[in-house]
Design a protein around this motif. Structure first.
Motif, PDB file in Angstrom:
ATOM      1  N   GLY A   2       0.900  -1.094   0.049  1.00 44.49           N
ATOM      2  CA  GLY A   2      -0.115   0.078  -0.147  1.00 44.49           C
ATOM      3  C   GLY A   2       0.771   1.325   0.073  1.00 44.49           C
ATOM      4  O   GLY A   2       2.010   1.351   0.301  1.00 44.49           O
ATOM      5  N   GLN A   3       0.400   2.367  -0.400  1.00 45.15           N
ATOM      6  CA  GLN A   3       0.902   3.709  -0.222  1.00 45.15           C
ATOM      7  C   GLN A   3       0.297   4.551   0.896  1.00 45.15           C
ATOM      8  O   GLN A   3      -0.819   4.231   0.939  1.00 45.15           O
ATOM      9  CB  GLN A   3       0.767   4.283  -1.499  1.00 45.15           C
ATOM     10  N   LEU A   4       1.003   5.356   1.374  1.00 46.36           N
ATOM     11  CA  LEU A   4       0.460   6.288   2.332  1.00 46.36           C
ATOM     12  C   LEU A   4       0.043   7.522   1.676  1.00 46.36           C
ATOM     13  O   LEU A   4       0.728   8.073   0.944  1.00 46.36           O
ATOM     14  CB  LEU A   4       1.601   6.495   3.565  1.00 46.36           C
ATOM     15  N   ARG A 111       5.910   1.656   8.177  1.00 44.70           N
ATOM     16  CA  ARG A 111       6.274   1.008   6.952  1.00 44.70           C
ATOM     17  C   ARG A 111       6.114  -0.542   6.841  1.00 44.70           C
ATOM     18  O   ARG A 111       5.723  -1.108   5.629  1.00 44.70           O
ATOM     19  CB  ARG A 111       7.914   0.803   7.015  1.00 44.70           C
ATOM     20  N   LYS A 114       2.430  -0.671   5.534  1.00 44.60           N
ATOM     21  CA  LYS A 114       2.423  -0.272   4.040  1.00 44.60           C
ATOM     22  C   LYS A 114       2.966  -1.571   3.453  1.00 44.60           C
ATOM     23  O   LYS A 114       2.432  -1.995   2.368  1.00 44.60           O
ATOM     24  CB  LYS A 114       3.379   0.905   3.714  1.00 44.60           C
ATOM     25  N   ASP A 120      -4.492   0.939   0.002  1.00 44.02           N
ATOM     26  CA  ASP A 120      -3.648   2.306   0.530  1.00 44.02           C
ATOM     27  C   ASP A 120      -3.938   2.587   1.965  1.00 44.02           C
ATOM     28  O   ASP A 120      -5.058   2.253   2.425  1.00 44.02           O
ATOM     29  CB  ASP A 120      -3.880   3.200  -0.513  1.00 44.02           C
ATOM     30  N   ASP A 139       3.649   8.829   0.406  1.00 41.73           N
ATOM     31  CA  ASP A 139       3.825   8.697  -1.102  1.00 41.73           C
ATOM     32  C   ASP A 139       2.820   9.459  -1.944  1.00 41.73           C
ATOM     33  O   ASP A 139       3.365   9.876  -3.051  1.00 41.73           O
ATOM     34  CB  ASP A 139       3.393   7.103  -1.265  1.00 41.73           C
TER      35      ASP A 139
END
Length: 186
Positions: A2-4, A111, A114, A120, A139
């Motif tokens: 996933g992206q933050l 981290r 993610k 996300d 991100d």
């Protein structure tokens, strides 16, 4: 993985709240709200500071209410079905589904979240987002810039090290709000 994602509705001069803590000047109309809902569908977990959680939990009792307008029903469902992590040293308990409290914001734990996430993650609350920016965790950024100058308050973007961004998308709405979508370049 996933992206933050950091999203915020901000005044043109860069504030998410005015000097009194108000934000009604930034309430989205149905077009903007629908657009935001479409972005939020990719979010599986919300990371909140206590103050933003206290605001957002008002969506919990709206879940499943048939008398709401469609954009509100949709957002209530999106929010209810997502995981929520509230970072607070003072909050004793939560009153919403799929929600837990964490006492500290550990960048390594984020981290790991993610890395193992299928969807996300979203970070919300200016202070918490600032911590995430400083740790190099963010991100993507979505800013919804409202056509208003409020002259001071809580900044939408934290003081952080210089960060290069790549514009991915921009979209204007009939009410004057402009959406800017950036990728953080590490």
């Amino acid at each position: 993985m996933g992206q933050l994602v950091y999203s915020a509705i901000t005044s043109l001069d860069g504030y998410i709240e005015d000097r009194e803590g108000g934000f009604t000047w930034g309430m989205p109309d149905d077009d903007v709200h629908s657009f935001i809902n479409n972005l939020e569908r990719s979010i599986g977990t919300y990371l909140y500071g206590r103050k933003l959680y206290e605001v957002m939990k008002s969506w919990e009792p709206l879940f499943g209410q048939p008398d709401l307008i469609r954009v509100e029903r949709d957002f209530a469902a999106i929010w209810h079905m997502s995981e929520k992590v509230v970072f607070s040293r003072t909050l004793e308990e939560v009153s919403t589904a799929r929600t837990r409290i964490e006492r500290t914001f550990d960048p390594e734990a984020i981290r790991a979240m993610k890395a193992s996430a299928e969807d996300d993650l979203s970070v919300g609350g200016a202070e918490l987002a600032g911590t995430a920016f400083k740790a190099g965790l963010v991100d993507q950024i979505h800013l919804f810039i409202s056509p208003i100058l409020i002259g001071g308050g809580k900044p939408a973007l934290p003081d952080a090290a210089a960060t290069r961004l790549e514009l991915l998308d921009q979209h204007g709405f009939g009410n004057g709000i402009v959406h800017l979508h950036y990728r953080v370049k590490n």
